[in-house]
Design an enzyme around this catalytic site. Structure first.
Site, PDB file in Angstrom:
ATOM      1  N   CYS A 148     -54.159  67.330  27.425  1.00 17.87           N
ATOM      2  CA  CYS A 148     -53.291  66.869  26.345  1.00 17.87           C
ATOM      3  C   CYS A 148     -52.009  66.210  26.850  1.00 17.87           C
ATOM      4  CB  CYS A 148     -52.952  68.030  25.416  1.00 17.87           C
ATOM      5  SG  CYS A 148     -54.405  68.794  24.648  1.00 17.87           S
ATOM      6  N   HIS A 157     -47.061  65.627  21.455  1.00 13.90           N
ATOM      7  CA  HIS A 157     -48.501  65.802  21.349  1.00 13.90           C
ATOM      8  C   HIS A 157     -48.805  66.559  20.070  1.00 13.90           C
ATOM      9  CE1 HIS A 157     -52.497  67.209  21.905  1.00 13.90           C
ATOM     10  NE2 HIS A 157     -52.148  68.434  22.245  1.00 13.90           N
ATOM     11  N   ASN A 173     -55.948  67.882  16.517  1.00 16.47           N
ATOM     12  CA  ASN A 173     -55.537  67.738  17.909  1.00 16.47           C
ATOM     13  C   ASN A 173     -56.551  66.847  18.626  1.00 16.47           C
ATOM     14  OD1 ASN A 173     -55.078  68.043  20.659  1.00 16.47           O
ATOM     15  ND2 ASN A 173     -54.656  70.222  20.545  1.00 16.47           N
TER      16      ASN A 173
END
Length: 291
Positions: A49, A217, A247
């Site tokens: 990520c 993020h 996500n």
């Protein structure tokens, strides 16, 4: 959107943890979009990520010179963030499978021969008023002691093949499903992300008050709220599209930034404090002035 031709691109950096090709997706991406195969350097970067954030900083280093070529380095790079984590989620684990989505986003970075941005960044574009654009400052960290908290491990199935001697044990390769300790990842992110953003701001010679947008993020809205609160920033400055896509790992930052630019929310000259965090454990931040 950049007005460049694929043949103008010197670097293609693909940030992904779920490539279609284990040997790397970037060369095939460069070929598919028509980059000059004799000119472009294309490679994958894996930082989960944090991947897109690490990717733009890496591109900044190349564009800052100090490399091969008559001009000391390339002029243009594409950084791609792409992940398809739904391939690896455990669909019986409702604590994690509901969180993840698939996506891809990309950014073009262009160097300027007129000089650089702030401390910790690469060579950045500067306008006629000497106001730096691009990566003004950055910071990156990792701690492998926490890798068990978010992982997708290799899993091989041993098999024996016939050889002239005793026989050699090899494996049919595969990977386990992704596992995550949500509590520990939340604690890590809310602790480290404000600190690394402050570190990047210091290297850029800027304060929180000079930031127009906070782009994190897109992992968890509560993490965004806590980070904004600890930095003393209102939620009105936080860019988020988590509710649309979930996500998407390395794709989450470019997806959110693209929507903010196309909608007119992010304008030329705006300062964006950007941070990525995730498996590794890894985390980093960059201060961008949009140009």
């Amino acid at each position: 959107m950049s007005g460049l031709s694929p043949r103008d691109i010197d670097y293609v950096i693909c940030a992904t943890s779920s490539p279609d090709d284990l040997f790397g997706d970037a060369p095939s991406i460069a070929h598919a979009i028509g980059c000059d195969s004799a000119r472009v350097a294309a490679f994958d970067l894996t930082a989960a990520c944090s991947g897109f954030l690490f990717g733009i900083v890496t591109a900044g280093q190349f564009l800052g010179g100090g490399g091969g070529g008559d001009d000391g380095g390339g002029k243009n790079a594409i950084v791609v963030g792409q992940d398809a984590l739904t391939r690896w989620v455990d669909w019986d684990d409702r604590n994690s499978c509901i969180l993840f989505g698939d996506g891809a986003g990309a950014m073009v970075l262009t160097s300027s021969s007129s000089g650089g941005g702030g401390g910790g960044g690469g060579e950045e574009a500067v306008d006629d008023d000497d106001e730096g654009f691009g990566i003004l400052g950055y910071a990156m960290h990792s701690n492998g002691g926490g890798y068990d908290d978010l992982k997708c491990n290799y899993r091989g199935e041993p098999k024996k093949i016939s050889t002239p001697g005793e026989g050699t044990v090899v494996e049919d390769g595969s990977y386990d499903l992704m596992s995550m300790n949500g509590r520990k990842v939340y604690s890590f992110a809310t602790r480290e992300v404000p600190t690394v953003l402050e570190e990047a701001l210091e290297r850029a010679g800027m304060t929180v008050d000079q930031v127009d947008h906070l782009l994190l993020h897109q992992a968890n809205i509560r993490i965004m709220e806590v980070v904004a609160e600890r930095l003393g920033m209102p939620m009105e400055k936080v860019i988020t599209n988590l509710y649309k896509y979930g996500n998407t790992s390395a794709a989450s930052i470019p997806l959110a930034l693209d929507e903010a630019v196309r909608s007119g929310r992010v304008k030329k000259g705006d300062v964006i404090a950007c941070a990525g965090f995730g498996a590794g454990l890894s985390w980093g931040a960059a201060i961008l002035r949009w140009g």
